[in-house]
Design a protein around this motif. Sequence first.
Motif, PDB file in Angstrom:
ATOM      1  N   ALA A  34       0.843  -1.191   0.000  1.00 53.59           N
ATOM      2  CA  ALA A  34       0.000   0.000   0.000  1.00 53.59           C
ATOM      3  C   ALA A  34       0.879   1.242   0.000  1.00 53.59           C
ATOM      4  CB  ALA A  34      -0.908   0.001   1.224  1.00 53.59           C
ATOM      5  N   SER A  35       0.392   2.287  -0.623  1.00 52.82           N
ATOM      6  CA  SER A  35       1.121   3.555  -0.611  1.00 52.82           C
ATOM      7  C   SER A  35       0.859   4.276   0.709  1.00 52.82           C
ATOM      8  CB  SER A  35       0.677   4.430  -1.776  1.00 52.82           C
ATOM      9  OG  SER A  35      -0.656   4.879  -1.576  1.00 52.82           O
ATOM     10  N   ALA A  36       1.648   5.308   0.961  1.00 51.80           N
ATOM     11  CA  ALA A  36       1.440   6.112   2.165  1.00 51.80           C
ATOM     12  C   ALA A  36       0.062   6.745   2.145  1.00 51.80           C
ATOM     13  CB  ALA A  36       2.528   7.185   2.257  1.00 51.80           C
ATOM     14  N   LEU A  37      -0.414   7.099   0.951  1.00 53.09           N
ATOM     15  CA  LEU A  37      -1.732   7.719   0.831  1.00 53.09           C
ATOM     16  C   LEU A  37      -2.836   6.764   1.252  1.00 53.09           C
ATOM     17  CD1 LEU A  37      -3.507  10.074  -0.075  1.00 53.09           C
ATOM     18  CD2 LEU A  37      -3.358   9.192  -2.425  1.00 53.09           C
ATOM     19  N   LEU A  38      -2.769   5.516   0.795  1.00 51.03           N
ATOM     20  CA  LEU A  38      -3.799   4.547   1.175  1.00 51.03           C
ATOM     21  C   LEU A  38      -3.725   4.233   2.664  1.00 51.03           C
ATOM     22  CD1 LEU A  38      -6.115   2.804   0.138  1.00 51.03           C
ATOM     23  CD2 LEU A  38      -4.472   0.966  -0.265  1.00 51.03           C
ATOM     24  N   LYS A  39      -2.525   4.164   3.194  1.00 53.11           N
ATOM     25  CA  LYS A  39      -2.368   3.909   4.637  1.00 53.11           C
ATOM     26  C   LYS A  39      -2.945   5.045   5.462  1.00 53.11           C
ATOM     27  CE  LYS A  39       1.796   1.050   4.203  1.00 53.11           C
ATOM     28  NZ  LYS A  39       3.253   0.955   4.455  1.00 53.11           N
ATOM     29  N   THR A  40      -2.897   6.255   4.917  1.00 47.32           N
ATOM     30  CA  THR A  40      -3.487   7.398   5.621  1.00 47.32           C
ATOM     31  C   THR A  40      -5.005   7.334   5.575  1.00 47.32           C
ATOM     32  OG1 THR A  40      -1.583   8.797   5.108  1.00 47.32           O
ATOM     33  CG2 THR A  40      -3.638   9.913   5.670  1.00 47.32           C
ATOM     34  N   ILE A  41      -5.541   7.009   4.402  1.00 47.27           N
ATOM     35  CA  ILE A  41      -7.002   6.944   4.240  1.00 47.27           C
ATOM     36  C   ILE A  41      -7.584   5.803   5.067  1.00 47.27           C
ATOM     37  CG2 ILE A  41      -8.863   6.530   2.577  1.00 47.27           C
ATOM     38  CD1 ILE A  41      -7.132   7.866   0.461  1.00 47.27           C
ATOM     39  N   TYR A  42      -6.886   4.662   5.089  1.00 43.01           N
ATOM     40  CA  TYR A  42      -7.343   3.493   5.840  1.00 43.01           C
ATOM     41  C   TYR A  42      -6.330   3.198   6.946  1.00 43.01           C
ATOM     42  CZ  TYR A  42     -11.056   2.280   2.507  1.00 43.01           C
ATOM     43  OH  TYR A  42     -12.201   2.265   1.730  1.00 43.01           O
ATOM     44  N   SER A  43      -6.240   4.089   7.893  1.00 43.19           N
ATOM     45  CA  SER A  43      -5.227   3.963   8.946  1.00 43.19           C
ATOM     46  C   SER A  43      -5.449   2.748   9.846  1.00 43.19           C
ATOM     47  CB  SER A  43      -5.207   5.235   9.801  1.00 43.19           C
ATOM     48  OG  SER A  43      -6.486   5.476  10.371  1.00 43.19           O
ATOM     49  N   GLU A  44      -6.671   2.225   9.892  1.00 46.10           N
ATOM     50  CA  GLU A  44      -6.967   1.102  10.774  1.00 46.10           C
ATOM     51  C   GLU A  44      -6.649  -0.253  10.136  1.00 46.10           C
ATOM     52  OE1 GLU A  44     -11.097   2.020   8.946  1.00 46.10           O
ATOM     53  OE2 GLU A  44      -9.031   2.764   8.884  1.00 46.10           O
ATOM     54  N   VAL A  45      -6.232  -0.270   8.879  1.00 49.90           N
ATOM     55  CA  VAL A  45      -6.040  -1.527   8.138  1.00 49.90           C
ATOM     56  C   VAL A  45      -4.595  -1.995   8.217  1.00 49.90           C
ATOM     57  CG1 VAL A  45      -6.133  -2.615   5.864  1.00 49.90           C
ATOM     58  CG2 VAL A  45      -7.935  -1.014   6.560  1.00 49.90           C
ATOM     59  N   ASP A  46      -4.399  -3.294   8.479  1.00 52.31           N
ATOM     60  CA  ASP A  46      -3.086  -3.927   8.405  1.00 52.31           C
ATOM     61  C   ASP A  46      -2.953  -4.535   7.011  1.00 52.31           C
ATOM     62  OD1 ASP A  46      -0.741  -5.297   8.619  1.00 52.31           O
ATOM     63  OD2 ASP A  46      -1.422  -6.704  10.157  1.00 52.31           O
ATOM     64  N   PHE A  47      -2.253  -3.864   6.130  1.00 53.05           N
ATOM     65  CA  PHE A  47      -2.173  -4.299   4.740  1.00 53.05           C
ATOM     66  C   PHE A  47      -1.307  -5.541   4.552  1.00 53.05           C
ATOM     67  CE2 PHE A  47      -3.525   0.109   4.408  1.00 53.05           C
ATOM     68  CZ  PHE A  47      -4.557  -0.002   3.482  1.00 53.05           C
ATOM     69  N   ALA A  48      -0.596  -5.951   5.589  1.00 52.27           N
ATOM     70  CA  ALA A  48       0.190  -7.183   5.503  1.00 52.27           C
ATOM     71  C   ALA A  48      -0.708  -8.410   5.386  1.00 52.27           C
ATOM     72  CB  ALA A  48       1.096  -7.311   6.717  1.00 52.27           C
ATOM     73  N   GLU A  49      -1.988  -8.250   5.675  1.00 48.56           N
ATOM     74  CA  GLU A  49      -2.922  -9.375   5.627  1.00 48.56           C
ATOM     75  C   GLU A  49      -3.352  -9.730   4.203  1.00 48.56           C
ATOM     76  OE1 GLU A  49      -6.246  -8.347   8.015  1.00 48.56           O
ATOM     77  OE2 GLU A  49      -5.112  -8.309   9.900  1.00 48.56           O
ATOM     78  N   PHE A  50      -3.011  -8.903   3.227  1.00 45.64           N
ATOM     79  CA  PHE A  50      -3.542  -9.083   1.880  1.00 45.64           C
ATOM     80  C   PHE A  50      -2.470  -9.554   0.895  1.00 45.64           C
ATOM     81  CE2 PHE A  50      -6.026  -5.792   4.000  1.00 45.64           C
ATOM     82  CZ  PHE A  50      -7.295  -6.348   3.919  1.00 45.64           C
ATOM     83  N   SER A  51      -2.868 -10.512   0.068  1.00 45.66           N
ATOM     84  CA  SER A  51      -1.983 -11.004  -0.986  1.00 45.66           C
ATOM     85  C   SER A  51      -2.571 -10.778  -2.373  1.00 45.66           C
ATOM     86  CB  SER A  51      -1.713 -12.503  -0.800  1.00 45.66           C
ATOM     87  OG  SER A  51      -1.057 -12.743   0.428  1.00 45.66           O
ATOM     88  N   PHE A  52      -3.897 -10.608  -2.455  1.00 44.57           N
ATOM     89  CA  PHE A  52      -4.558 -10.479  -3.747  1.00 44.57           C
ATOM     90  C   PHE A  52      -5.397  -9.199  -3.800  1.00 44.57           C
ATOM     91  CE2 PHE A  52      -3.749 -14.987  -3.206  1.00 44.57           C
ATOM     92  CZ  PHE A  52      -3.212 -15.335  -4.436  1.00 44.57           C
ATOM     93  N   THR A  53      -5.461  -8.609  -4.978  1.00 45.10           N
ATOM     94  CA  THR A  53      -6.151  -7.333  -5.122  1.00 45.10           C
ATOM     95  C   THR A  53      -7.645  -7.420  -4.834  1.00 45.10           C
ATOM     96  OG1 THR A  53      -6.409  -7.733  -7.513  1.00 45.10           O
ATOM     97  CG2 THR A  53      -4.486  -6.469  -6.801  1.00 45.10           C
ATOM     98  N   LYS A  54      -8.283  -8.489  -5.270  1.00 46.22           N
ATOM     99  CA  LYS A  54      -9.734  -8.575  -5.063  1.00 46.22           C
ATOM    100  C   LYS A  54     -10.059  -8.716  -3.577  1.00 46.22           C
ATOM    101  CE  LYS A  54     -12.282 -10.213  -8.348  1.00 46.22           C
ATOM    102  NZ  LYS A  54     -13.032 -11.072  -9.307  1.00 46.22           N
ATOM    103  N   HIS A  55      -9.255  -9.453  -2.840  1.00 43.31           N
ATOM    104  CA  HIS A  55      -9.422  -9.551  -1.389  1.00 43.31           C
ATOM    105  C   HIS A  55      -9.299  -8.166  -0.761  1.00 43.31           C
ATOM    106  CE1 HIS A  55      -7.790 -11.233   2.684  1.00 43.31           C
ATOM    107  NE2 HIS A  55      -9.044 -10.823   2.793  1.00 43.31           N
ATOM    108  N   LEU A  56      -8.309  -7.414  -1.202  1.00 41.74           N
ATOM    109  CA  LEU A  56      -8.119  -6.053  -0.697  1.00 41.74           C
ATOM    110  C   LEU A  56      -9.319  -5.178  -1.013  1.00 41.74           C
ATOM    111  CD1 LEU A  56      -6.241  -3.792   0.462  1.00 41.74           C
ATOM    112  CD2 LEU A  56      -5.451  -3.440  -1.892  1.00 41.74           C
ATOM    113  N   MET A  57      -9.816  -5.244  -2.252  1.00 42.95           N
ATOM    114  CA  MET A  57     -10.956  -4.417  -2.644  1.00 42.95           C
ATOM    115  C   MET A  57     -12.185  -4.729  -1.800  1.00 42.95           C
ATOM    116  SD  MET A  57      -9.848  -2.427  -5.114  1.00 42.95           S
ATOM    117  CE  MET A  57      -8.406  -2.368  -4.030  1.00 42.95           C
ATOM    118  N   ASN A  58     -12.455  -6.004  -1.614  1.00 41.36           N
ATOM    119  CA  ASN A  58     -13.616  -6.394  -0.802  1.00 41.36           C
ATOM    120  C   ASN A  58     -13.510  -5.862   0.612  1.00 41.36           C
ATOM    121  OD1 ASN A  58     -15.603  -8.060  -2.264  1.00 41.36           O
ATOM    122  ND2 ASN A  58     -13.883  -9.417  -2.676  1.00 41.36           N
TER     123      ASN A  58
END
Length: 275
Positions: free
Chosen positions: A123-147
């Motif tokens: 994730a970019s710094a921008l996405l991490k700012t918008i979704y500050s509560e999300v741990d992006f290490a949990e995602f491996s696939f784009t569709k999972h992330l989108m959902n």
Amino acid sequence: MTYLNLGECALDYYPCRYGKSKLLFRGPRREMTGDYIAMIGGTETYGKFIEKPFSALAEHAIGVETVNFGCVNAGVDVFINEPSVLEACGNARVTVIQALGAQNMTNRFYAVHPRRNDRFLRASALLKTIYSEVDFAEFSFTKHLMNALQAISPERFSVVQGELRAAWVARTKLLINKIGGKTILLWFSDRSPDSPPVPNGLGRDPLFVDRGMVEEIRPHVAEVIEVVPDALTLAKGTEGMIYSPLDELAARELMGVGAHEQVAAALAEPLKHLL
């Protein structure tokens, strides 16, 4: 439906490479020494579980060699970053470009794998700012992330979706410009680009692509061909597809044999006209 037992004679895609590309495409490998048509796209163009995908059917119908550059789960990025494919498409008489989903591209919010575009990298710094509560290490696939992002906040997700749509238009135009020759944009889906957004969930492939986006591309291609298989064809489901029992769920998500036949029929006359 057609099942094949694991370990027995599964459908042979004759995987091959072209030039210095690290990607494996569906074969048999073509020499591309005379006139030929190039077809680039995702899982549908590749023809997963389909013995004769629309590329092969179109070749038979018009009598001109067709090279299948379909790539499973591809986004636009995979082709932009493959000089061998771009060169082959540039030398083709016509290139058919399947309209691909907007989620499988690197953009301002996140990066995807350059060859396996459905793989989320970071994730970019921008996405991490918008979704500050999300741990992006949990995602491996784009569709999972989108959902996940949509479920957390539809309002914030609309910002992400808007970025993906803008990136899709810009990246598709870039791909067309890099190819340089005659091109056809192919819409192949069980929904129309005019279909309204679904109230819950992401919707059907190609994700987030709508009529307005298609119309932005229209001036840059020779033709836009839209194929939405009829209800009777869709109702046949996996009939005639070749897959193992473990692949049944995946096969159900893909277009069937009849749908590929409809695409080939829709492409035949436009291709003849452009050759």
